[in-house]
Design a protein around this motif. Structure first.
Motif, PDB file in Angstrom:
ATOM      1  N   ALA A  29       3.232 -70.469  -7.691  1.00 18.81           N
ATOM      2  CA  ALA A  29       2.208 -69.507  -8.104  1.00 18.81           C
ATOM      3  C   ALA A  29       2.661 -68.683  -9.294  1.00 18.81           C
ATOM      4  O   ALA A  29       2.049 -67.643  -9.600  1.00 18.81           O
ATOM      5  N   ARG A  34      -0.743 -63.034  -5.463  1.00 22.58           N
ATOM      6  CA  ARG A  34      -2.190 -63.071  -5.230  1.00 22.58           C
ATOM      7  C   ARG A  34      -2.742 -64.494  -5.278  1.00 22.58           C
ATOM      8  O   ARG A  34      -3.822 -64.765  -4.757  1.00 22.58           O
ATOM      9  N   LEU A  36      -1.314 -67.059  -3.890  1.00 23.84           N
ATOM     10  CA  LEU A  36      -0.900 -67.781  -2.694  1.00 23.84           C
ATOM     11  C   LEU A  36      -1.974 -67.696  -1.617  1.00 23.84           C
ATOM     12  O   LEU A  36      -2.650 -66.666  -1.471  1.00 23.84           O
ATOM     13  N   HIS A  37      -2.117 -68.761  -0.846  1.00 19.57           N
ATOM     14  CA  HIS A  37      -3.044 -68.720   0.277  1.00 19.57           C
ATOM     15  C   HIS A  37      -2.547 -67.784   1.370  1.00 19.57           C
ATOM     16  O   HIS A  37      -3.322 -67.097   2.025  1.00 19.57           O
ATOM     17  N   SER A  38      -1.244 -67.762   1.588  1.00 18.01           N
ATOM     18  CA  SER A  38      -0.638 -66.959   2.649  1.00 18.01           C
ATOM     19  C   SER A  38       0.462 -66.095   2.064  1.00 18.01           C
ATOM     20  O   SER A  38       0.866 -66.264   0.911  1.00 18.01           O
ATOM     21  N   TYR A  42       5.238 -66.572   5.307  1.00 14.10           N
ATOM     22  CA  TYR A  42       4.682 -67.674   6.090  1.00 14.10           C
ATOM     23  C   TYR A  42       5.169 -69.024   5.571  1.00 14.10           C
ATOM     24  O   TYR A  42       5.398 -69.953   6.361  1.00 14.10           O
ATOM     25  N   TYR A  43       5.314 -69.155   4.265  1.00 13.80           N
ATOM     26  CA  TYR A  43       5.822 -70.404   3.703  1.00 13.80           C
ATOM     27  C   TYR A  43       7.265 -70.645   4.143  1.00 13.80           C
ATOM     28  O   TYR A  43       7.645 -71.771   4.512  1.00 13.80           O
ATOM     29  N   LYS A 185       1.294 -73.402  -3.478  1.00 15.72           N
ATOM     30  CA  LYS A 185       0.427 -72.249  -3.287  1.00 15.72           C
ATOM     31  C   LYS A 185      -0.845 -72.576  -2.516  1.00 15.72           C
ATOM     32  O   LYS A 185      -1.483 -71.682  -1.954  1.00 15.72           O
ATOM     33  N   GLU A 186      -1.247 -73.846  -2.459  1.00 13.39           N
ATOM     34  CA  GLU A 186      -2.475 -74.228  -1.764  1.00 13.39           C
ATOM     35  C   GLU A 186      -2.249 -74.476  -0.274  1.00 13.39           C
ATOM     36  O   GLU A 186      -3.206 -74.608   0.485  1.00 13.39           O
ATOM     37  N   ARG A 188      -1.858 -74.060   3.505  1.00 14.47           N
ATOM     38  CA  ARG A 188      -2.301 -73.034   4.457  1.00 14.47           C
ATOM     39  C   ARG A 188      -1.158 -72.754   5.440  1.00 14.47           C
ATOM     40  O   ARG A 188      -1.223 -73.113   6.629  1.00 14.47           O
ATOM     41  N   ARG A 190       0.024 -69.988   6.741  1.00 12.68           N
ATOM     42  CA  ARG A 190      -0.225 -69.058   7.845  1.00 12.68           C
ATOM     43  C   ARG A 190      -0.875 -69.775   9.026  1.00 12.68           C
ATOM     44  O   ARG A 190      -0.504 -69.561  10.179  1.00 12.68           O
ATOM     45  N   ASN A 191      -1.851 -70.649   8.742  1.00 18.04           N
ATOM     46  CA  ASN A 191      -2.509 -71.379   9.822  1.00 18.04           C
ATOM     47  C   ASN A 191      -1.519 -72.257  10.572  1.00 18.04           C
ATOM     48  O   ASN A 191      -1.563 -72.366  11.790  1.00 18.04           O
TER      49      ASN A 191
END
Length: 487
Positions: A29, A34, A36-38, A42-43, A185-186, A188, A190-191
């Motif tokens: 990113a 900003r 980043l998805h999470s 989390y990554y 960066k794409e 997910r 956190r999920n």
């Protein structure tokens, strides 16, 4: 490599993966969080989780399965013709494992070279001297068959350790590399992490269920095997308990059940009134300083080891009761060990179980119920008797049930305080025994699990399980019946 060190290495790799994954996500990113998805953490957590969890699961499974596989492999190498008459294969394998561990210890301490440990021509006398130098005692002469099997066992174990190290590290490094390649960066993250946490929580909850199922199956299968060898009616309706590993055993459970219930009833007769009255005083009458001092002091009783209670029963309570009811002229008590001795001491041990739980339950009764009772002109004692205790009754029943289950499952106090005689008698000053004490005695020593005298321990355990289940069902009925009045 030892499993502990391997686990530490895997956790260290997970920690390294966390920082690399976090940095890789930020780099994708261009340092702008900003995009980043999470969150960056989390990554990193995603990489650490996928690095550590599968590898540790492989390590745990391998650690459990490897000894079983090695034991089966080595046992298959021992010819039946080489076994002495009356010697069980399990006893031979016990010697094999002990010799193999001794060889490993001798190599580690320099008392034996690696080449000598792998040489099956090493004499049994020399081996006994070497193992004795590292503190390994052998109960019988070491035969060449045992020595050969021990070296096979040691070699298979060493090979398994190497394979485990390679596989676990490959899983950890492979998944770490794969997860890092997918980190951008794409992703997910956190999920994925939250789903992993959910799976971990579900797995933790399932451990208790699976453990219970495993215990039940273990009891059921061995109980079925026992009743194939011994009569169902003789076990449940027999009034004589006289096991004999030479044959001709009388395995009637009624004397053991009677001793268990008799001792438990005396213990509850001591613990329930004292514990409940103590809970009422602490929650309704005691001042805050008194409560802050008395409740922790009362709960210390729950932290005393049961062996200490057993010694207290054997050395203090039993002789005291014998002086009063035996030597004092009444002649009711011949020895210090008796149902009354064990019941009184067990009741003392159960007091904090009843008092602490009942105190918390009484304190949870809404203050508005007390205020309403006082507003109608009731005194404090009337409020406790007619309002608070009925409202808290379901929880109090649960506390008493916990104490009853604890009493039924107690062993050390019974062994030291009640004696070992299996008899049907109403005299509380006679020695009796319980189901738990006999489970221990039947499984102590080199028991042959192909005999009913050893398998009867599982039938006794199954009987206790059914009794406890019945107590739980009865308590649930009481709780639901009285709870309806306040809903």
């Amino acid at each position: 490599m030892p499993a502990l060190w391997l686990a530490v290495i895997v956790l260290a790799l997970a920690g390294i993966g966390y920082f690399i994954g976090r940095a890789r996500a930020l780099k994708s990113a261009d340092g702008d969080i900003r995009l980043l998805h999470s969150l960056p953490s989390y990554y990193g957590s995603n990489v650490a989780m996928l690095t550590a969890v599968p590898a540790l699961l492989v390590l745990i499974v391998w650690t459990i399965v490897q000894p079983l596989v090695v034991n089966m492999h080595v046992a298959g190498l021992i010819p039946v013709s080489e076994l002495d008459e009356g010697v069980n294969l399990n006893l031979v394998m016990s010697d094999v494992r002990r010799v193999a561990e001794g060889l490993q210890a001798a190599v580690a301490q320099g008392a034996l070279s690696v080449q000598a440990a792998a040489n099956i021509d090493l004499g049994a006398v020399d081996l006994r001297a070497i193992l004795g130098s590292v503190g390994v005692a052998l109960g019988s002469d070491v035969t060449m068959v045992t020595l050969d099997a021990a070296q096979q066992y040691r070699g298979a174990t060493a090979t398994g350790q190497i394979a485990m190290t390679v596989v676990v590290l490959m899983v950890a490094l492979g998944l770490m590399g794969y997860t890092l390649s997918k980190t951008n960066k794409e992703l997910r993250a956190r999920n994925i992490v939250e789903r992993g946490v959910k799976i971990a929580l579900i797995s933790a909850a399932m451990i208790a269920i699976l453990t219970t199922i495993g215990i039940i199956f273990s009891l059921v299968f061995n109980t079925i095997e026992f009743f194939r060898m011994y009569s169902f009616s003789d076990f449940f309706f027999g009034t004589t308990w006289a096991p004999s590993f030479g044959g001709g055993s009388a395995l009637g459970v009624l004397p053991l059940l009677w001793g268990t219930l008799y001792i438990s009833l005396i213990a509850l007769a001591v613990a329930v009134p004292i514990g409940l009255f103590a809970a009422v005083y602490l929650s309704e009458y005691a001042s805050r300083p008194v409560r802050a001092f008395a409740k922790p002091l009362l709960e210390i009783l729950a932290g005393i080891p049961t062996i200490v209670y057993g010694l207290f029963a054997l050395l203090t309570v039993g002789p005291l009761l014998q002086r009063v009811f035996g030597d004092g002229g009444l002649g009711w008590m011949d020895a210090a060990s008796s149902v009354m001795t064990a019941g009184l001491v067990m009741g003392i041990m159960l007091i904090p179980f009843v008092s602490s739980l009942s105190d918390d339950i009484i304190n949870s009764v809404p203050q508005t119920m007390r205020d309403g009772s006082y507003g109608l002109g009731a005194t404090r004692s009337e409020t406790i008797r007619q309002v608070i205790l009925p409202a808290a009754l379901p929880g109090i029943v649960g506390a008493i049930l916990l104490a009853a289950s604890r009493a039924i499952g107690e062993t050390m106090i019974v062994v030291l305080g009640a004696g070992a005689a299996a008899r049907l008698s109403l005299n509380p000053f006679e020695a009796m025994t319980t189901v738990t004490a006999k489970i221990v005695s039947q499984l102590t020593g080199d028991a042959d699990f192909a005999s009913p005298e050893a398998l009867v321990a599982f039938s006794l355990g199954m009987t206790l399980f059914v009794i406890t289940l019945g107590l739980n069902i009865f308590a649930l009925y009481i709780v639901r019946k009285y709870r309806e009045q306040y809903e």
